[in-house]
Design an enzyme around this catalytic site. Structure first.
Site: not given
Length: 849
Positions: A275, A277, A314, A310-311, A140
């Site tokens: 990090a 996802e 996702h 958070h990840e 990404e």
């Protein structure tokens, strides 16, 4: 290339839609010793219109044989050409391609690079002192094309069948579960993985290396593991606890099962972001996954829980349903940030995560008050512009407006809208308006009308509040730090509390409105609960009422009161001595969110004062903060909550650095001596404060001890404390040694942050700036692209007019195309700080005389 993008727009970079990928059969054969790899791919595609060419993305790859297989099984030859400017690979077929299901075959080779993007190398030293190599990926936003030719755009989803051919004895992980393993005649191992769900190229991942994995934890049928370098097994259990909790929470919240067949949390020694996802193979910096709860501060533990949550959020919001294009990145990141906060608040309610988010939101406010801010959703054309979207506005402002909307609508209705959105778009792509429409259908509220004003225009409102008896007049205008003649209006969902009562919902969608609120004359709080993304300016009478009962307010409301007051000083709407008078009312404060807000403002004042003015200000800080430490003490008390320990850390740090309190400095040094001797008993929060205080007042011998501890630390959090401590020493000669370490020994993921600290260190920032100028080419060559704008954030502290002028000239001559908007914001923040120095330094000195 940047100028060309502006001229021709998205079309220059967007791929044609005549040939669409459906399934990649991808085979990668890496050689970690030579840092090279070869690969082949057979991509099942749908030709949707007559064409003679296939256009896809590639970068820094050597392209070999290429051909196509027709629906009838006929092999059709193809020649290849490459456009470096647009990173496009074109396969020109020997005959026309007619609509139908074809296969595209490409052979390729490339370098396993050291720039922490695409397919890259990560290294570590094992227990025997031998350097070991890991091959891993970071795709990404637009770096999958570095690893294999692909349709590298988020809406061109496909399934992936990945095969890795690796040396025997290496752990091999990808997005899906391993489905087959074969030993080849040459001794290498062919590892095949199951097909993934349809997903975007930026989520493809593989990791190969001398790693180990924990036993899988069964989370309602989902195997969850932590993958890490050998010897760090004891640092994995906390991540497994958080991961299992978050997976269950999100499955229930979204009403959709986890979309993968397994979930690996992978700790990497070298990683440019926090990090990533990747579906089923989430990659992390070690410091945000591996942790010893007995040795970590509360904030360090919270950071680990935040990033894991958070990840995992996702996996649904981003992986299962993905934005159509990078202008909608906020759909992924803001919602994952929102869910991270909700998950950690549920995981450890005593941490009061929504309250501490006030301090992160302050960072978004600081950017969004600039003329150079941008809307949350912002046009993106080129890969460089996509890279620039990963900022505080996407994450923290985006999450803030979602929280504001949720609290206004109610949690149940908001969640029902989210479920409707995900069910309606699963395995596909969506746009911002799809989300608003789904929530609007679930709540019957004008969600799109409200939220369009927050997503498609930059900035935020300053809400003016005045009371005449029971009549409350509310106004709005755009908040700016520097003079602004422009006008803007938001649909502002307000929660207003009268005389301490339950909040009342109001929608301010015009420049002003007047409402009757019984009891308003007794006291009113606008932004009750502190969830709104707007600043509030009370009339002087109302502000006096709030000050007189400040501890009747919720902690988040107190923190916002301080933050809004400081913002008024930065914007020349109030004078700094008035802020210091307000701060004086918080001597009995015990909440860490409020102290974080206070100490950030006090630190900013410290950086603009010199000589006698600074000495007087240090005395003010000692008088303000000293009583708090006296009451808290240095040692944690039995039964003490985690937030009290965090507050203790903050007040010790403030006294020893901003206040330069000698007793605190001496006590910190004694405590640190015990810690370094292995006899420490004060706990992680106080130990971390001592590291900072001693560094700020340290000697060459201390610097040497910090470097040794950095090299021998037993966990990632301790290592970072001492590494970042090296950036806080006040001697220019020590700063020079630390700067050179940034270019040699320090990992490229961390060195830019040490540079940032040196640029914001008032005692050595001129030394650091000269180094950055002198070594600019070397810095850009060594560090990941996304690190350059981050380290340049330190220029905001170079607020003498002479240094600021030099910064402006240098940055103008050395553009940063991957984050042009971010750097523009850094420069404007610098101008705000220069103006603050020129306007307030003498005024503060006089007031403290």
């Amino acid at each position: 290339m940047h100028d060309a993008t502006a001229a021709t727009g998205e079309a220059l970079y967007r791929l044609p839609r005549t040939v669409l990928p459906r399934r990649y059969d991808l085979r990668i054969e890496p050689d970690l010793a030579t840092a090279r790899f070869t690969g082949t791919e057979d991509v099942a595609v749908e030709v949707v219109a007559d064409t003679s060419e296939v256009v896809l993305n590639a970068k820094d790859l050597e392209i070999g044989d290429a051909w196509l297989l027709s629906p009838a099984g006929e092999q059709v030859g193809a020649t290849t050409s490459y456009d470096e400017a647009t990173e496009r690979l074109t396969l020109s077929a020997a005959r026309a391609l007619t609509p139908g299901n074809w296969t595209v075959h490409v052979a390729f080779a490339g370098e396993i690079n050291d720039k922490l993007k695409g397919f890259y190398r990560s290294v570590f030293t094992d227990g025997d002192g031998v350097e070991r190599v890991i091959g891993t990926t970071q795709m990404e936003p637009t770096d999958a094309r570095l690893a294999f030719p692909c349709w590298d755009e988020p809406d061109l989803k496909a399934t992936f069948a990945i095969t890795l051919v690796v040396a025997d004895g290496l752990l091999t992980v990808s997005n899906a579960a391993e489905s087959a393993r074969t030993t080849l005649p040459d001794g290498r191992v062919e590892v095949r993985f199951a097909d993934t769900i349809p997903m975007s190229t930026y989520l493809v991942a593989w990791v190969i290396g001398p790693l180990v994995a924990t036993d899988a934890v069964d989370v309602d049928g989902v195997p969850l593991r932590v993958v890490h370098v050998p010897g760090k097994e004891s640092l994995a259990p906390f991540a497994l606890d958080v991961g299992a909790f978050a997976l269950r929470l999100f499955t229930g919240y979204y009403g959709i099962p986890y979309p993968g067949d397994k979930c690996d949390l992978i700790a990497l020694p070298d990683f440019a972001a926090g990090a990533m996802e990747n579906l089923g193979a989430i990659t992390f910096r070690e410091a945000v996954l591996l942790v010893d709860p007995a040795e970590a501060t509360r904030s360090e533990l919270q950071r680990v829980a935040d990033v894991i949550s958070h990840e995992l959020a996702h996996m649904w919001f981003g992986d299962l349903v993905t934005m159509k294009w990078w202008n909608g990145l906020w759909l992924n990141e803001a919602f994952a940030t929102f869910m991270e906060l909700a998950a950690v608040d549920a995981f450890r309610p005593e941490w009061q995560r929504w309250v501490s988010f006030t301090n992160e939101r302050a960072g978004a406010f600081a950017i969004d008050g600039l003329a150079s801010t941008r809307p949350i959703e912002y046009p993106v054309h080129s890969p460089e512009e996509a890279e620039g979207m990963f900022d505080l506005l996407t994450y923290e402002k985006g999450a803030s407006v979602l929280r504001m909307l949720e609290q206004y609508l109610g949690e149940d209705g908001f969640r029902a809208g989210i479920r409707r959105y995900l069910h309606g778009h699963e395995y596909g792509n969506a746009e911002t308006t799809d989300l608003w429409d789904a929530i609007e259908e679930a709540t019957d509220e004008p969600v799109r009308r409200i939220m369009d004003t927050w997503i498609f225009q930059g900035g935020h409102p300053l809400i003016g509040v005045d009371v005449d008896g029971e009549r409350v007049t509310l106004t709005q205008r755009r908040f700016r730090f520097l003079p602004d003649d422009g006008e803007a209006t938001w649909a502002v969902p307000l929660l207003v509390s009268v005389d301490g009562g339950e909040p009342e919902k109001l929608l301010l969608d015009s420049p002003s409105m007047t409402v009757e609120l019984p009891g308003a004359s007794k006291g009113i709080v606008v932004n009750a609960g502190g969830h709104g993304f707007y600043r509030v300016r009370y009339s002087s009478a109302l502000l006096g009422q709030l000050r007189s009962r400040v501890f009747d307010l919720e902690p988040v409301e107190r923190a916002l009161l301080v933050d809004d007051a400081w913002a008024s000083v930065l914007a020349a709407q109030a004078e700094a001595p008035a802020f210091l008078e307000l701060a004086g009312a918080f001597g009995e404060e015990r909440d860490p969110a409020v102290w974080t807000t206070l100490t950030a403002a006090l630190g900013a004042i410290d950086r603009i004062l010199d000589g006698d003015g600074r000495a007087k200000f240090q005395g003010y800080v000692r008088r303000l903060v000293g009583p708090a430490l006296e009451q808290l003490g240095w040692e944690p008390q039995p039964g003490e909550d985690d937030l009290t320990g965090e507050t203790r850390k903050l007040v010790i740090t403030a006294l020893g650095t901003i206040g330069r309190d000698q007793a605190t400095i001496d006590a910190a040094r004694e405590l640190l001596d015990r810690e370094l001797a292995g006899a420490g008993t004060a706990g992680p929060d106080v130990a971390a404060a001592a590291v900072t205080v001693v560094a700020a007042n340290g000697t060459t011998a201390d610097w040497e001890r910090y470097l040794d501890r950095y090299r021998t630390a037993t966990n990632p959090q301790e290592q970072l404390r001492y590494q970042y401590g090296l950036g806080q020493f006040a001697q220019p000669e020590l700063a020079s040694r630390t700067l050179e370490l940034c270019m040699t020994e320090f990992r490229t993921q961390n060195a830019p942050f040490v540079l940032l600290m040196l640029l914001t260190n008032r005692d050595v920032n001129a030394t650091a700036w000269e180094f950055v100028k002198r070594e600019w080419d070397r810095i850009n060559e060594r560090f990941p692209d996304n690190a350059i704008p981050r380290l340049l954030g330190g220029i905001t502290a170079l607020s003498t007019p002479e240094l600021a002028a030099d910064v402006e000239a240098f940055v103008a001559a050395h553009p940063v195309p991957q984050a042009a908007k971010t750097v523009e914001q850094h420069l404007e923040r610098l101008r705000v700080n220069v103006a603050l120095r020129q306007r307030e330094a003498a005024r503060i000195t006089a007031a403290l005389a």
